[in-house]
Design an enzyme around this catalytic site. Structure first.
Site, PDB file in Angstrom:
ATOM      1  N   ASP A 121       0.818  -1.213   0.000  1.00  0.00           N
ATOM      2  CA  ASP A 121       0.000   0.000   0.000  1.00  0.00           C
ATOM      3  C   ASP A 121       0.849   1.260   0.000  1.00  0.00           C
ATOM      4  OD1 ASP A 121      -2.295  -1.455  -0.071  1.00  0.00           O
ATOM      5  OD2 ASP A 121      -2.761  -1.265   2.056  1.00  0.00           O
ATOM      6  N   THR A 135      -9.572   1.203   6.534  1.00  0.00           N
ATOM      7  CA  THR A 135      -8.938  -0.091   6.775  1.00  0.00           C
ATOM      8  C   THR A 135      -7.444   0.050   7.031  1.00  0.00           C
ATOM      9  OG1 THR A 135      -8.726  -0.377   4.371  1.00  0.00           O
ATOM     10  CG2 THR A 135     -10.618  -1.401   5.445  1.00  0.00           C
ATOM     11  N   TYR A 139      -4.744   3.160   9.085  1.00  0.00           N
ATOM     12  CA  TYR A 139      -4.417   3.661  10.417  1.00  0.00           C
ATOM     13  C   TYR A 139      -5.671   3.789  11.283  1.00  0.00           C
ATOM     14  CZ  TYR A 139      -1.565   6.412  13.734  1.00  0.00           C
ATOM     15  OH  TYR A 139      -0.884   6.858  14.822  1.00  0.00           O
TER      16      TYR A 139
END
Length: 343
Positions: free
Chosen positions: A76, A191, A193
């Site tokens: 990510d 979804t 931090y």
């Protein structure tokens, strides 16, 4: 007209560079033109030698506006880096996960060849993900302006000192408390931090903003989901001299002294993500977090339509009226209660 695909990789990992090498080779074999940044091409050639595949260099041979798609090889974090590059030019990102969870990625490393085939045959759709606009104000002066795809996270700068903050929604104060920080996130960032801080999972199709306190020392400091049209703000209070720091997507940061104010609104410019298969978000949750679903039966099979007849009318009988006090006389002392039995 040539179709160009920009390949971005996590250049600090040999696995990512190998995946970039393979992606360029497969793109060329499928009739597409692979494009690399000059620095990443240099990293690949340093590890594996010169590429046999013809490569175009971004900003030397081709501009970003001429690229059809960006294939991102990594986790990510790599996708967030790619989003910084393409957000202003309306080019979609397609992630191939080489990390751990890789929630933003569309496919895995083992599916790289199949992903290239889907790109070549244009078997992908593009969805837009909400982003946020982030401003920092100090004494009435705007000192910083940026954006985020996942979240704007306010954190305490010193481990030994809590931050004293007050939260605000639509220019009205909500509550103040001591905490380790506050996360203001998009549905995409719910979804990330915000999720780790105890916030709710918000489906990407839901347009909303999320506020999640981090280790708050207060009774009413719960995660909140508000309208995407709302204006969020968090102020660092002057009750202590504790310092904060603002991180946007974990990539861009600025220090927050006491009195600083962070404002978050929905941005007018989204990030576009390419999808090669229409997997429901619930299935992505199960797969990415390896959620237990054993014992699930699913919807009951339907053999045909069930026609319901007319609803029966149930008539109820009214109870007999109770006698009034005048109809019933209380027996006197020494007299029988039933006059028929009197002698």
């Amino acid at each position: 007209m040539s179709r160009r695909v920009l390949v971005l990789a996590h250049t600090g990992r040999e696995e990512s560079l190998r995946a970039a090498w393979d992606a360029c080779t497969q793109l060329h074999s499928s009739g597409l033109v692979p494009v690399l940044q000059k620095s990443e091409l240099a990293d690949i050639e340093r590890f594996f030698g010169a590429l046999d595949t013809p490569i175009e260099i971004l900003n030397d041979h081709v501009s970003l506006e001429d690229v059809e798609l960006v294939m991102v090889l990594g986790g990510d974090g790599t996708i967030l880096r790619a989003a910084e590059l393409v957000r202003e030019v309306d080019v979609p990102l397609l992630g191939v996960n080489l990390g751990h969870v890789g929630f933003l990625a569309e496919s895995e490393r083992a599916d790289l060849a199949q992903t290239v085939e889907w790109i070549a045959s244009r078997q992908y759709t593009v969805e837009e993900r909400m982003t946020i606009d982030v401003q920092v104000w100090i004494k009435g002066q705007k000192i910083w302006h940026t954006w985020a795809l996942n979240e704007a996270a306010i954190e305490k700068a010193n481990r030994e000192r809590m931050l004293e903050v007050v939260t605000e929604v639509d220019e009205r104060p909500l509550t103040s408390f001591g905490c380790d920080g506050v996360v203001m996130a998009t549905p995409t960032g719910s979804t990330a931090y915000a999720f780790s801080s105890g916030g709710p999972v918000v489906w990407p199709e839901v347009e909303a903003l999320v506020i999640v306190p981090i280790s708050a020392h207060a009774l009413f400091a719960k995660p909140l989901v508000v309208s995407p049209r709302s204006k969020l703000a968090v102020e660092i209070m002057n009750r202590t001299d504790a310092l904060g720091v603002l991180w946007c997507d974990g990539r861009r940061s600025v220090d927050l002294p006491p009195g600083a104010r962070v404002e978050v609104t929905r941005s007018a410019t989204p990030v576009r993500l390419a999808r090669t298969h229409k997997t429901p978000f619930s299935a992505r949750l199960v797969r990415k977090f390896e959620l237990p679903i054993h014992g699930w039966r699913g919807p009951a099979p339907r053999s045909g339509e069930v026609h319901t007849g007319p609803i029966p009318v149930i008539r109820t009988l009214s109870p007999a009226p109770l006698p009034s006090p005048r109809d019933v006389e209380s027996p006197r002392d020494g007299e029988p209660s039933d006059p028929t039995n009197a002698k």
